[in-house]
Design an enzyme around this catalytic site. Sequence first.
Site, PDB file in Angstrom:
ATOM      1  CE  LYS A 198      42.835  34.592  34.442  1.00 33.17           C
ATOM      2  NZ  LYS A 198      42.050  35.812  34.210  1.00 33.17           N
ATOM      3  CB  CYS A 214      37.010  39.905  29.164  1.00 34.89           C
ATOM      4  SG  CYS A 214      37.127  41.692  29.041  1.00 34.89           S
ATOM      5  CG  MET A 273      47.070  40.887  35.068  1.00 33.95           C
ATOM      6  SD  MET A 273      47.671  41.481  36.651  1.00 33.95           S
ATOM      7  CE  MET A 273      49.315  40.781  36.706  1.00 33.95           C
ATOM      8  CB  ALA A 274      44.945  44.131  29.293  1.00 34.49           C
ATOM      9  CG  ASN A 279      42.987  34.110  38.869  1.00 32.78           C
ATOM     10  OD1 ASN A 279      42.202  34.769  38.197  1.00 32.78           O
ATOM     11  ND2 ASN A 279      44.083  34.632  39.376  1.00 32.78           N
ATOM     12  N   GLY A 280      42.678  34.116  42.113  1.00 34.80           N
ATOM     13  CA  GLY A 280      41.997  35.154  42.870  1.00 34.80           C
ATOM     14  C   GLY A 280      42.581  35.335  44.242  1.00 34.80           C
ATOM     15  N   GLY A 339      47.780  37.077  39.649  1.00 34.43           N
ATOM     16  CA  GLY A 339      47.702  38.352  38.942  1.00 34.43           C
ATOM     17  C   GLY A 339      48.226  39.493  39.788  1.00 34.43           C
ATOM     18  NE  ARG A 340      43.490  41.623  41.799  1.00 36.96           N
ATOM     19  CZ  ARG A 340      42.477  41.648  42.661  1.00 36.96           C
ATOM     20  NH1 ARG A 340      41.906  42.789  42.949  1.00 36.96           N
ATOM     21  NH2 ARG A 340      42.045  40.529  43.217  1.00 36.96           N
ATOM     22  CD  GLN A 397      43.563  35.848  28.336  1.00 37.57           C
ATOM     23  OE1 GLN A 397      43.672  37.066  28.442  1.00 37.57           O
ATOM     24  NE2 GLN A 397      42.978  35.105  29.268  1.00 37.57           N
TER      25      GLN A 397
HETATM   26  C1  LIG Z   1      45.324  45.299  35.129  1.00 34.38           C
HETATM   27  C2  LIG Z   1      44.627  43.987  34.894  1.00 34.38           C
HETATM   28  C3  LIG Z   1      44.465  43.524  33.605  1.00 34.38           C
HETATM   29  C4  LIG Z   1      43.859  42.281  33.380  1.00 34.38           C
HETATM   30  N1  LIG Z   1      43.784  41.789  32.116  1.00 34.38           N
HETATM   31  C5  LIG Z   1      43.353  40.507  31.904  1.00 34.38           C
HETATM   32  C6  LIG Z   1      43.427  39.903  30.638  1.00 34.38           C
HETATM   33  O1  LIG Z   1      43.894  40.496  29.658  1.00 34.38           O
HETATM   34  N2  LIG Z   1      42.980  38.620  30.517  1.00 34.38           N
HETATM   35  C7  LIG Z   1      42.468  37.909  31.572  1.00 34.38           C
HETATM   36  O2  LIG Z   1      42.071  36.747  31.421  1.00 34.38           O
HETATM   37  N3  LIG Z   1      42.395  38.469  32.785  1.00 34.38           N
HETATM   38  C8  LIG Z   1      42.839  39.737  32.980  1.00 34.38           C
HETATM   39  N4  LIG Z   1      42.834  40.266  34.238  1.00 34.38           N
HETATM   40  C9  LIG Z   1      42.362  39.429  35.359  1.00 34.38           C
HETATM   41  C10 LIG Z   1      43.533  38.640  35.975  1.00 34.38           C
HETATM   42  O3  LIG Z   1      44.116  37.779  35.031  1.00 34.38           O
HETATM   43  C11 LIG Z   1      43.059  37.831  37.191  1.00 34.38           C
HETATM   44  O4  LIG Z   1      42.107  36.891  36.765  1.00 34.38           O
HETATM   45  C12 LIG Z   1      42.428  38.697  38.274  1.00 34.38           C
HETATM   46  O5  LIG Z   1      43.219  39.859  38.515  1.00 34.38           O
HETATM   47  C13 LIG Z   1      42.246  37.919  39.595  1.00 34.38           C
HETATM   48  O6  LIG Z   1      43.453  37.375  40.037  1.00 34.38           O
HETATM   49  P1  LIG Z   1      44.357  38.108  41.171  1.00 34.38           P
HETATM   50  O7  LIG Z   1      43.492  38.268  42.401  1.00 34.38           O
HETATM   51  O8  LIG Z   1      45.524  37.194  41.364  1.00 34.38           O
HETATM   52  O9  LIG Z   1      44.716  39.443  40.615  1.00 34.38           O
HETATM   53  C14 LIG Z   1      43.386  41.513  34.469  1.00 34.38           C
HETATM   54  C15 LIG Z   1      43.550  42.006  35.776  1.00 34.38           C
HETATM   55  C16 LIG Z   1      44.166  43.222  35.990  1.00 34.38           C
HETATM   56  C17 LIG Z   1      44.351  43.698  37.408  1.00 34.38           C
END
Ligand SMILES: Cc1cc2nc3c(=O)[nH]c(=O)nc-3n(C[C@H](O)[C@H](O)[C@H](O)COP(=O)(O)O)c2cc1C
Length: 389
Positions: free
Chosen positions: A146, A104, A19-20, A212-213, A236-237, A73
Site C-alpha cells: 500500500k 506512512c 488504521m493504527a 483508496n481515498g 478507511g475513515r 500490515q
Molecule cells: C487513524 C488512522 C490511522 C491510519 N493508520 C494507517 C496504518 O497503520 N497503515 C496504513 O497503511 N495506513 C494508515 N492510515 C491510512 C488509511 O489506511 C487510508 O489509506 C487513508 O485513511 C485514506 O483512505 P480513506 O479516505 O478511506 O480514509 C491511517 C488512517 C487513519 C485515519
Amino acid sequence: MTYSIGQHELAAPVVLAPMAGVTNAPFRALCRRYAPGLVYVNEMVMATPVVQGNPKTHRMITFGDDEHPRSQQLYGSDPAIMGDAVRQLCDDGRVDHIDINFGCPAAKVTRRGGGAAVPARPELLRAIVRAAVAAASPYGIPVTTKFRMGLFDDWLTFKRTGEVCADEGVASIAMHARTVEQHYSGEARWEAIGELKEHMSSLGGSIPVLGNGDIWEASDAVAMIEQTGCDGVVVGRGCLGRPWLFGDLVDALNGREVPPSRLLGEVAAVMADHAALLAQHLGEDHAMRDFRKHTGWYMSGYPVGSEIRRRFSMTKSLAELDDILATMLDKVGADATIVEGGERIKRGHTNGPIRVAIPEGWLDGQTRQSLDSDVTVPDDDHVMALSGG
Ligand SMILES: Cc1cc2nc3c(=O)[nH]c(=O)nc-3n(C[C@H](O)[C@H](O)[C@H](O)COP(=O)(O)O)c2cc1C
C-alpha cells in the site's frame, strides 16, 4: 467482480484499510458482522519489534478465532528485518496475508527514509518487497503493498512503485490517491488510480490494483471503480463510527439496494457492543479510554447536542456508557436520523498539507517514475510505533 487474497475469495473486492489505533481485533469483529468474507487488515506493526519478540507488538497481532484471512500490515525499512519478521509470522502460522506499508507520511518515519520515503528509492523498495515475498512464498502467504502517489506533485512515483511490486511477485497493490505532502487535505485524486491501473495493464500483467481515498458511502466505491477501472477498493475513515458500511459496500457492489442510514437507536446498540468487545480485549479501563475517540465518530452527523458528546468523551466505564446512551435515547429519540449529508462528514485524519521530511540527499541522483538508483538500507531500530498511511 471478484477478488481473492491467496485462497480466500472475497464476497466483494473490498478491503478494510489498516488504521493504527483503530483496526484491532474488536473493531474488525464488529465490521465482519456486517460483511463476512472481506479482507480486514490489522493495524500496522513495525518489523523490528516483531523480530525482537516485543510482547506489546506481539499482543497487537491478534485475530479472532473465526477470522480469515488474518491480514497483518508491517512497516519496516530494512529488507533483512522485514524478511525475518514475515518468516516468523508465517512460520508461527499466525497470518494468512501480509501487507506492507509504503505510505506512512509521519515525519519521524520518512525523515529516516522509512514509510512513504521508501518508494523514492526504487532499489530499496525492491529489496524490501523481495525479502518479504521470498519469506512468505514457501508458506503460500500472499504479500500486498500500500503506497501513496509520491512525496509531492513534483515527485510522483506510483507507476514505478506498482511496477517494482508487480516484478517482485506482490499479489495486489493499493494506492491512497494523495501525495505525502497532501497528507489528508483536499480530495483524493482518483484519476491517479485510473492512471496506475492503466499503467499496470499496459505492462501486460494482471496484478489487481485497489483504489483508496475518500470512500465515505457505498456509492463512492461504485463510482471509484467505474471512474478508474480499479479492481477493488480499500476503505478507511468512512467506516469510523460506521462499521455497517462494509455490509452496504457488499450490497452496492453486488447491485443490491443499500439500506438507509442507521437510526440513532441502532447506532447506540452498536456502540454498546463495540465497547464491550474492546473491554474483553483490552480490559475495561484501557478500553474505555480508547473508545472515547470512537464516540465522536459514531455521533458525527446525529443531532445529540454538546452535553452528550462531552459526557461520551469522558466515559470511564461500560456502566457509565450505558447510562449516557440511555439518557441520549431518552432525550433525542431512538428514531432520530442523521443530518442530510452526515455520512460525508470527514472523520479521523483531515489535516494537511505538511512539509515532507526526508533524509538529506535522499533524492540526489534519483529519478521520478523510472528505475535506476542505489540500494541504501536505513536501519529502523528505535523508531516508535506510529500511525498513518
Ligand atoms: C487513524 C488512522 C490511522 C491510519 N493508520 C494507517 C496504518 O497503520 N497503515 C496504513 O497503511 N495506513 C494508515 N492510515 C491510512 C488509511 O489506511 C487510508 O489509506 C487513508 O485513511 C485514506 O483512505 P480513506 O479516505 O478511506 O480514509 C491511517 C488512517 C487513519 C485515519
